[in-house]
Design a protein around this motif. Structure first.
Motif, PDB file in Angstrom:
ATOM      1  N   GLY A 169      -7.092 -17.462  41.325  1.00 17.67           N
ATOM      2  CA  GLY A 169      -5.691 -17.049  41.301  1.00 17.67           C
ATOM      3  C   GLY A 169      -4.749 -18.053  40.665  1.00 17.67           C
ATOM      4  N   THR A 170      -5.294 -19.127  40.082  1.00 17.89           N
ATOM      5  CA  THR A 170      -4.413 -20.115  39.449  1.00 17.89           C
ATOM      6  C   THR A 170      -4.068 -19.720  38.014  1.00 17.89           C
ATOM      7  N   ILE A 171      -4.936 -18.957  37.388  1.00 17.04           N
ATOM      8  CA  ILE A 171      -4.688 -18.550  36.002  1.00 17.04           C
ATOM      9  C   ILE A 171      -3.856 -17.267  36.005  1.00 17.04           C
ATOM     10  N   ILE A 172      -4.217 -16.367  36.889  1.00 20.34           N
ATOM     11  CA  ILE A 172      -3.467 -15.124  37.030  1.00 20.34           C
ATOM     12  C   ILE A 172      -3.003 -15.008  38.478  1.00 20.34           C
ATOM     13  N   PRO A 173      -1.785 -15.447  38.776  1.00 18.67           N
ATOM     14  CA  PRO A 173      -1.302 -15.358  40.153  1.00 18.67           C
ATOM     15  C   PRO A 173      -1.097 -13.896  40.573  1.00 18.67           C
ATOM     16  N   SER A 174      -1.112 -13.673  41.864  1.00 18.88           N
ATOM     17  CA  SER A 174      -0.949 -12.314  42.384  1.00 18.88           C
ATOM     18  C   SER A 174       0.326 -11.659  41.868  1.00 18.88           C
ATOM     19  N   ALA A 175       1.369 -12.477  41.705  1.00 21.73           N
ATOM     20  CA  ALA A 175       2.666 -11.922  41.335  1.00 21.73           C
ATOM     21  C   ALA A 175       2.781 -11.651  39.834  1.00 21.73           C
ATOM     22  N   ASP A 176       1.714 -11.933  39.078  1.00 21.61           N
ATOM     23  CA  ASP A 176       1.786 -11.805  37.617  1.00 21.61           C
ATOM     24  C   ASP A 176       2.201 -10.403  37.175  1.00 21.61           C
ATOM     25  N   ASN A 177       1.525  -9.418  37.723  1.00 20.82           N
ATOM     26  CA  ASN A 177       1.885  -8.031  37.400  1.00 20.82           C
ATOM     27  C   ASN A 177       1.355  -7.132  38.507  1.00 20.82           C
ATOM     28  N   GLN A 178       1.784  -5.890  38.492  1.00 22.83           N
ATOM     29  CA  GLN A 178       1.448  -4.936  39.548  1.00 22.83           C
ATOM     30  C   GLN A 178      -0.065  -4.818  39.779  1.00 22.83           C
ATOM     31  N   PHE A 179      -0.825  -4.806  38.682  1.00 22.69           N
ATOM     32  CA  PHE A 179      -2.258  -4.565  38.828  1.00 22.69           C
ATOM     33  C   PHE A 179      -3.007  -5.836  39.206  1.00 22.69           C
ATOM     34  N   ALA A 180      -2.466  -6.975  38.792  1.00 23.97           N
ATOM     35  CA  ALA A 180      -3.043  -8.240  39.256  1.00 23.97           C
ATOM     36  C   ALA A 180      -2.842  -8.360  40.768  1.00 23.97           C
ATOM     37  N   ALA A 181      -1.674  -7.918  41.247  1.00 24.92           N
ATOM     38  CA  ALA A 181      -1.405  -7.947  42.686  1.00 24.92           C
ATOM     39  C   ALA A 181      -2.358  -7.025  43.435  1.00 24.92           C
ATOM     40  N   LEU A 182      -2.550  -5.831  42.888  1.00 22.87           N
ATOM     41  CA  LEU A 182      -3.450  -4.866  43.532  1.00 22.87           C
ATOM     42  C   LEU A 182      -4.874  -5.414  43.585  1.00 22.87           C
ATOM     43  N   ASN A 183      -5.309  -5.969  42.455  1.00 19.17           N
ATOM     44  CA  ASN A 183      -6.654  -6.537  42.416  1.00 19.17           C
ATOM     45  C   ASN A 183      -6.781  -7.686  43.418  1.00 19.17           C
TER      46      ASN A 183
END
Lengths: 472, 261
Positions: A169-183
């Motif tokens: 989660g350091t490269i793509i944080p949860s808050a990056d986009n809606q689908f990153a959060a869902l994943n």
């Protein structure tokens, strides 16, 4: 298609429209109820036996997901119903290391996909994802010997908690986009790879992915760490069964290229026509390292995927080569993003798209050069091939330059299959369909020649299937 | 039985403009014909029309090849019957190697590509490679040709040699060479001419369409025809080329009352 193959598919009573669209009647050992909430996430964590930090990570991501508005750009997501999806399905109780331990019905599906052959040919670690869980994961002894870790991510969290926690989660944080959060809230499976300093993995590491439960979401989470001076090529290929209702695939892939390392990540996806394929892929590249994304997108209802490279230190390089094939009822919104955050970094984006039978392909690209990042070079080439007048192709390039000492080139071409090309090939005895297929295969050759051989063969075969019946 | 190409009272137009205005010609297997004419006389229109280019409209007449009226057939069906056109401007097909293309083409004309797809319908790789190597050697074509993308980045001379290599591999009964000498320097004309010469014989009929007689120094035709304003106005033997060489087309125009375009 060979006659015997056709018969088999017909005997199984499966639509011929999608050759690999069969599905076996497998009883998942656990299946969550539809929709996602905190209790589903807690249940999933309990079953997986996950550490508390991951439970908190998921719950936090879920809260972010709930707050994010529905994504409005890219493709049409209005038919996507997050409450009508299974978020966790487990097909088998444990990860398998040996082929003999894999259940018979699952083997049958793999057989039809030709995976045993692929394994025999490529004695690399085979991580095959069946439903949400990796059921078959075979790491060859050589990988262990040279210290390379290649596991499904669930297992990696148990065996290498510190290493995973450091980068997850350091490269793509949860808050990056809606689908990153869902994943981040609902992820299951995917691969974890760590390559120690100076180690060059000689053969591609491969993973096969497959969706097999109606309305099942698939949320793999892949994390690759290439330590200093190391080298690795990771390959994933996908085939999916055809279902009448919508399916969602939303993966997150994070890659760290340490100083002087080289990573290539190759994807060939051939999703069934009802799948939403919404993937976030990002790499960070440090000093003199090189990241290459090779990305082939066929099938799906809507694909939104823009592999990106953040070049953090001088000498880093990012290459992105992508091909999209949009057929009837399909929208391929694919592209690439490169961020030149340090001086003397170089990027190359090559995007090729094919649209046919009313299909739509879009290139969405982003080139960013930070202030003070002198001497950067970026070269973008977009080639679109439109096969008929009902089909469509668009490009949405964005270039943000904060530094004058820089060299950016952008080329875009749109072409149609020329009458002269068709006539030329037909005058040599090829039918119109053979001629069109040959022209399309030639068009994607720059990608195909970068693929391991069996993928190249499969890619050409998939194009042939896509082109069948397209003429006349 | 010898395979003949018989053209009867053929009329072809392009975008509504009549170009070929009633042409009669018969080419038999084993014969070499030269069709000569100045620019704009309709040479390339005839070549493209005979092969079935969709932009060339056949207004009337017949083209009988081996007893079959080919005008209703698709270009690939004409190729399968044994008709071949060496293009004046061969089109590039990026990403497709000459060898891969030729394997499919050869399989198609030899009737092995019935259902279109899959390895089963192709001539065996080893057999094909051997044959291709032999033909390339015979024609003095460099080995690297096979791996290059079809006509992509080829020089003018290379394109024409690739056309002749295709001719050699596809083994047609009748080959039409459309301005094969155009755009080539004198050495390239000699190389191409000598290559074609290696392929002529009792099995191959050739119709050489050309503006200048220089290719004919290497491939000696038995029959020479002069095309003016969409019709064959003179037919004869070698002496016609000699006459053109010294006097040009003007005396013939004058004789037939045709104005220069």
């Amino acid at each position: 298609m060979a006659t015997s193959e056709k018969n088999t598919i017909e005997e199984l009573g499966i639509s011929k429209d999608y050759q690999y669209g069969f599905h076996d009647d497998i009883k998942p050992t656990f299946k969550s109820r539809k929709g996602l909430d905190e209790s589903v996430i807690n249940e999933m964590c309990d079953i997986k036996g996950e550490p508390d930090w991951m439970r908190q990570y998921r719950l936090n991501a879920y809260r972010i997901f709930k707050e994010k508005p529905m994504t409005k750009w890219g493709g049409d997501l209005s038919q996507l119903d997050f409450d009508d999806i299974y978020y966790y399905v487990k097909a088998s109780d444990r990860s398998e290391r040996s082929w003999d331990d894999v259940p018979e019905d699952i083997k049958k599906t793999f057989d039809r996909l030709g995976i045993p052959e692929a394994e025999r040919k490529f004695l690399a670690g085979v991580g095959a994802q069946y439903d949400s869980e990796v059921v078959y994961h075979n790491i060859v002894e050589e990988l262990d010997k040279i210290g390379v870790i290649f596991l499904d991510t669930d297992t990696a969290i148990k065996e290498y908690p510190d290493l995973v926690k450091k980068y997850f989660g350091t490269i793509i944080p949860s808050a990056d986009n809606q689908f990153a959060a869902l994943n981040s809230a609902a992820w299951s499976g995917g691969s974890f790879v760590y390559v120690p300093p100076g180690v060059k993995v000689e053969y591609p590491l491969q993973a096969y992915f497959r969706i097999n439960t109606e309305n099942m979401g698939q949320f793999e989470r892949t994390l690759i760490i290439a330590d200093e001076g190391s080298q690795v090529h990771y390959v994933e290929g996908c085939t999916a069964p055809t279902y009448s209702s919508e399916s969602l695939h939303s993966a997150v892939v994070e890659i760290v290229c340490m100083k002087g390392s080289r990573v290539r990540y190759t994807t060939i996806q051939n999703w069934a026509n009802n799948v939403y394929n919404l993937v976030t892929k990002r790499a960070v590249a440090y000093e003199d390292s090189q990241m290459e994304w090779v990305d082939g997108n066929l099938g799906s209802k809507l694909t939104m995927k823009y592999p990106s490279v953040y070049m953090m230190e001088p000498g880093a390089r990012g290459d992105i080569l992508s091909i999209a094939f949009a057929s009837k009822g399909q929208h391929q919104d694919a592209g690439a993003k490169v961020y030149h955050c340090a001086p003397n970094t170089t990027s190359q984006i090559t995007s090729k798209s094919i649209s046919k039978d009313g299909g739509r392909s879009s290139y969405r690209g982003w080139v960013d050069v930070a202030k003070g990042a002198k001497g950067c070079k970026s070269h973008v080439v977009c080639d679109a091939l439109i096969l008929d007048k009902d089909s469509r192709s668009d490009t949405y390039p964005v270039i943000e330059i904060g530094e004058s000492d820089t060299n950016i080139e952008h080329e875009a071409r749109v072409s149609k299959i020329g009458e002269e090309q068709l006539f030329y090939l037909m005058s040599r005895g090829l039918s119109e369909e053979e001629a069109s297929t040959m022209i399309v295969n030639g068009f994607i050759e720059p990608l195909v020649k970068e693929l391991p051989m069996e993928y190249a063969v499969e890619m050409n075969r998939l194009i042939q299937l896509q082109m069948e019946g397209s003429v006349g | 039985m010898s395979k003949d190409l018989v053209i009867k009272d053929l009329q072809i137009s392009v975008q509504g403009n009549p170009i070929i205005k009633g042409l009669n010609l018969a080419v038999k297997q084993g014969e070499i014909h030269a069709l000569m004419g100045p620019n704009g006389s309709g040479k390339s229109t005839l070549a493209n029309g005979l092969m079935g280019h969709p932009l060339y409209d056949i207004d009337s007449g017949e083209v009988i090849f081996n007893g079959v009226d080919v005008l209703e057939l698709e270009p690939n069906e004409r190729a399968k019957l044994g008709l071949f056109l060496a293009f004046q401007y061969p089109t590039a097909i990026p990403g497709v190697s000459l060898a891969n293309f030729l394997r499919l083409a050869v399989s198609a004309v030899r009737g092995q590509s019935g259902n279109g797809s899959g390895e089963d319908h192709l001539i065996p790789m080893r057999e094909f490679r051997r044959e291709l190597r032999d033909k390339m050697k015979q024609l003095g074509v460099d080995d690297s040709f096979a791996r290059r993308y079809l006509n992509d980045g080829f020089s003018g001379g290379e394109k024409k040699r690739a056309e002749i290599l295709q001719l050699a591999m596809l083994e047609p009964k009748i080959a039409i060479l459309d301005e094969t000498d155009s755009g080539l320097d004198i050495d390239a004309v000699r190389i191409v001419g000598e290559s074609v010469n290696k392929l002529v014989g009792p099995e191959l009929g050739v119709l050489i369409i050309t503006h200048y007689p220089r290719l004919l120094d290497y491939i000696r035709p038995q029959f020479v025809h002069i095309l003016l304003d969409g019709r064959i106005v003179e037919s004869g033997g070698w002496e016609l080329t000699q006459m053109l060489e010294t006097e040009g087309y003007d005396p013939i125009r004058e004789k037939h009352g045709i104005k220069e375009e």
